[in-house]
Design an enzyme around this catalytic site. Structure first.
Site, PDB file in Angstrom:
ATOM      1  N   SER A  77     -16.052  18.460  15.373  1.00 15.94           N
ATOM      2  CA  SER A  77     -16.664  19.028  14.161  1.00 15.94           C
ATOM      3  C   SER A  77     -18.175  19.080  14.259  1.00 15.94           C
ATOM      4  O   SER A  77     -18.835  19.784  13.497  1.00 15.94           O
ATOM      5  CB  SER A  77     -16.265  18.190  12.945  1.00 15.94           C
ATOM      6  OG  SER A  77     -16.691  16.848  13.126  1.00 15.94           O
ATOM      7  N   ASP A  78     -18.726  18.303  15.197  1.00 12.93           N
ATOM      8  CA  ASP A  78     -20.182  18.256  15.366  1.00 12.93           C
ATOM      9  C   ASP A  78     -20.484  17.674  16.738  1.00 12.93           C
ATOM     10  O   ASP A  78     -19.594  17.118  17.373  1.00 12.93           O
ATOM     11  CB  ASP A  78     -20.823  17.403  14.265  1.00 12.93           C
ATOM     12  CG  ASP A  78     -20.238  15.989  14.214  1.00 12.93           C
ATOM     13  OD1 ASP A  78     -19.137  15.830  13.645  1.00 12.93           O
ATOM     14  OD2 ASP A  78     -20.843  15.082  14.780  1.00 12.93           O
TER      15      ASP A  78
ATOM     16  N   MET B 294     -13.229   7.457  14.245  1.00 10.04           N
ATOM     17  CA  MET B 294     -13.262   6.117  13.641  1.00 10.04           C
ATOM     18  C   MET B 294     -11.890   5.455  13.477  1.00 10.04           C
ATOM     19  O   MET B 294     -11.789   4.456  12.773  1.00 10.04           O
ATOM     20  CB  MET B 294     -13.978   6.186  12.274  1.00 10.04           C
ATOM     21  CG  MET B 294     -15.383   6.752  12.381  1.00 10.04           C
ATOM     22  SD  MET B 294     -16.319   6.750  10.842  1.00 10.04           S
ATOM     23  CE  MET B 294     -16.705   5.012  10.713  1.00 10.04           C
TER      24      MET B 294
ATOM     25  N   GLY C 185      -7.090  12.130   8.019  1.00 10.26           N
ATOM     26  CA  GLY C 185      -7.809  11.084   7.289  1.00 10.26           C
ATOM     27  C   GLY C 185      -7.766  11.311   5.785  1.00 10.26           C
ATOM     28  O   GLY C 185      -7.641  10.383   4.989  1.00 10.26           O
TER      29      GLY C 185
ATOM     30  N   THR D  94     -11.150  14.720  12.984  1.00 13.28           N
ATOM     31  CA  THR D  94     -12.332  15.327  13.590  1.00 13.28           C
ATOM     32  C   THR D  94     -13.076  14.263  14.388  1.00 13.28           C
ATOM     33  O   THR D  94     -12.879  13.065  14.189  1.00 13.28           O
ATOM     34  CB  THR D  94     -13.282  15.907  12.528  1.00 13.28           C
ATOM     35  OG1 THR D  94     -13.606  14.881  11.597  1.00 13.28           O
ATOM     36  CG2 THR D  94     -12.655  17.084  11.811  1.00 13.28           C
TER      37      THR D  94
ATOM     38  N   ARG E  85      -3.161   4.475  -4.347  1.00 12.43           N
ATOM     39  CA  ARG E  85      -4.583   4.641  -4.023  1.00 12.43           C
ATOM     40  C   ARG E  85      -4.945   6.083  -3.655  1.00 12.43           C
ATOM     41  O   ARG E  85      -5.897   6.325  -2.910  1.00 12.43           O
ATOM     42  CB  ARG E  85      -5.001   3.732  -2.863  1.00 12.43           C
ATOM     43  CG  ARG E  85      -5.066   2.283  -3.250  1.00 12.43           C
ATOM     44  CD  ARG E  85      -5.435   1.423  -2.063  1.00 12.43           C
ATOM     45  NE  ARG E  85      -5.431   0.026  -2.464  1.00 12.43           N
ATOM     46  CZ  ARG E  85      -6.529  -0.697  -2.642  1.00 12.43           C
ATOM     47  NH1 ARG E  85      -7.714  -0.183  -2.424  1.00 12.43           N
ATOM     48  NH2 ARG E  85      -6.453  -1.960  -3.016  1.00 12.43           N
TER      49      ARG E  85
ATOM     50  N   HIS F  50       0.795  -1.243   0.000  1.00  9.04           N
ATOM     51  CA  HIS F  50       0.000   0.000   0.000  1.00  9.04           C
ATOM     52  C   HIS F  50       0.817   1.278   0.000  1.00  9.04           C
ATOM     53  O   HIS F  50       0.260   2.372  -0.053  1.00  9.04           O
ATOM     54  CB  HIS F  50      -0.954   0.006   1.213  1.00  9.04           C
ATOM     55  CG  HIS F  50      -1.731  -1.259   1.340  1.00  9.04           C
ATOM     56  ND1 HIS F  50      -1.339  -2.284   2.175  1.00  9.04           N
ATOM     57  CD2 HIS F  50      -2.840  -1.687   0.693  1.00  9.04           C
ATOM     58  CE1 HIS F  50      -2.190  -3.293   2.044  1.00  9.04           C
ATOM     59  NE2 HIS F  50      -3.107  -2.962   1.158  1.00  9.04           N
TER      60      HIS F  50
ATOM     61  N   ARG G 290      -5.978  16.879   2.714  1.00  4.71           N
ATOM     62  CA  ARG G 290      -5.480  17.554   3.921  1.00  4.71           C
ATOM     63  C   ARG G 290      -3.976  17.311   4.076  1.00  4.71           C
ATOM     64  O   ARG G 290      -3.237  18.199   4.500  1.00  4.71           O
ATOM     65  CB  ARG G 290      -6.223  17.015   5.154  1.00  4.71           C
ATOM     66  CG  ARG G 290      -7.661  17.527   5.241  1.00  4.71           C
ATOM     67  CD  ARG G 290      -7.742  18.600   6.289  1.00  4.71           C
ATOM     68  NE  ARG G 290      -8.706  19.607   5.931  1.00  4.71           N
ATOM     69  CZ  ARG G 290      -9.834  19.848   6.578  1.00  4.71           C
ATOM     70  NH1 ARG G 290     -10.151  19.112   7.614  1.00  4.71           N
ATOM     71  NH2 ARG G 290     -10.618  20.826   6.199  1.00  4.71           N
TER      72      ARG G 290
HETATM   73  N1  HPA Z   1     -18.982   9.796  14.175  1.00  8.10           N
HETATM   74  C1  HPA Z   1     -17.839   9.252  13.772  1.00  8.10           C
HETATM   75  N2  HPA Z   1     -16.808   9.964  13.370  1.00  8.10           N
HETATM   76  C2  HPA Z   1     -16.924  11.298  13.371  1.00  8.10           C
HETATM   77  C3  HPA Z   1     -18.096  11.930  13.769  1.00  8.10           C
HETATM   78  C4  HPA Z   1     -19.169  11.133  14.205  1.00  8.10           C
HETATM   79  O1  HPA Z   1     -20.240  11.624  14.569  1.00  8.10           O
HETATM   80  N3  HPA Z   1     -17.908  13.265  13.637  1.00  8.10           N
HETATM   81  C5  HPA Z   1     -16.661  13.428  13.168  1.00  8.10           C
HETATM   82  N4  HPA Z   1     -16.053  12.253  13.004  1.00  8.10           N
END
Ligand code: HPA
Length: 235
Positions: free
Chosen positions: A206-207, A183, A23, A93, A46, A7, A27
């Site tokens: 990020s959220d 993740m 990720g 994030t 890839r 890879h 970036r």
């Molecule tokens: N879930 C998984 N990974 C993320 C999330 C989420 O809500 N927000 C940013 N990365």
């Protein structure tokens, strides 16, 4: 297995001892072009762009991990074990699981829980606790403190196999004090442990799964830059 790997096409010695891992391949390109001097493209397999350059005179690499534990599992394994990389710092994030975490806040992943079966390969007679390198973590905290304008927390992450989760499983980890969901960190920490190397995940919120707030693209970019600066100063 030898270099190049299935890879990664870089030659021996083309990676620095410390690799920053966002990720997203774009970036990685942005970091190389914006923050590194004399950056050279060392991998493109890839579309996983990898670059090596210098930051304040020190050799540093940056390469994308892709999304999810299988993907970062492959790249971190090959970097640690075939390319002799010593330190991998994930910069990514995460979604907040805590009401008092807001977009742009930074979470240092002291540990990473997971709902994935990644640890099964190690055939341990119990549950492994994936943790960050104490040394990298302490350096990261020192840098964040010295920057002054960073709202950071240190704690547990959830590395989830699902972004869209039918049962909202992420929220169940809240009661155990888990701060945010992403993740990748758990696989990175496990590969580092197995290889006797060092890893740290630095995540910008990020959220929020609690409040539903979501960062704008501008907020994402400037908070991303803060995180890159922290990671580069550690390196
Ligand atoms: N879930 C998984 N990974 C993320 C999330 C989420 O809500 N927000 C940013 N990365």
């Amino acid at each position: 297995m030898s270099i190049p790997t299935p890879h990664i096409a870089a030659k021996e010695g083309e990676f620095a001892k410390t690799v920053l891992m966002p990720g997203d391949p774009l970036r990685a390109k942005f970091i190389a072009e914006t923050f590194l001097e004399d950056a050279v493209l060392v991998n493109q397999v890839r579309g996983i762009n990898g670059y090596t350059g210098t930051y304040k005179g020190k050799k540093v690499s940056v390469m994308a991990s892709g999304m999810g534990m299988p993907s970062i599992g492959i790249y971190s394994y090959e970097l640690f074990n075939m390319y002799n990389v010593d330190n991998i710092i994930r910069i990514g994030t995460a979604g907040a699981l805590h009401a008092n975490l807001h977009v742009r806040d930074v979470v240092f992943g002291m540990g990473a829980c997971t709902n994935s079966s990644f640890a099964k390969q190690f055939e341990l007679p119990g549950t492994f606790a994936p943790i960050a390198s104490y040394e990298l973590l302490q350096k990261g905290i020192d840098v964040a403190k010295s920057m002054g304008n960073i709202n950071y927390r240190v704690g547990n992450l959830l590395s989830s196999d699902t972004f869209y989760d039918d049962s909202m499983g992420g929220m169940k980890w809240q009661k155990m004090g888990v701060m945010a969901v992403e993740m990748e960190a758990a696989a990175l920490y496990m590969n580092a442990a197995r290889a006797g190397k060092n890893a740290l995940a630095i995540c910008t919120i990020s959220d929020s799964l609690v409040t539903g707030e979501c960062s704008s693209s501008e907020e994402r970019q400037s908070s991303f830059n803060d995180m890159v600066k922290i990671a580069l100063e550690i390196a």
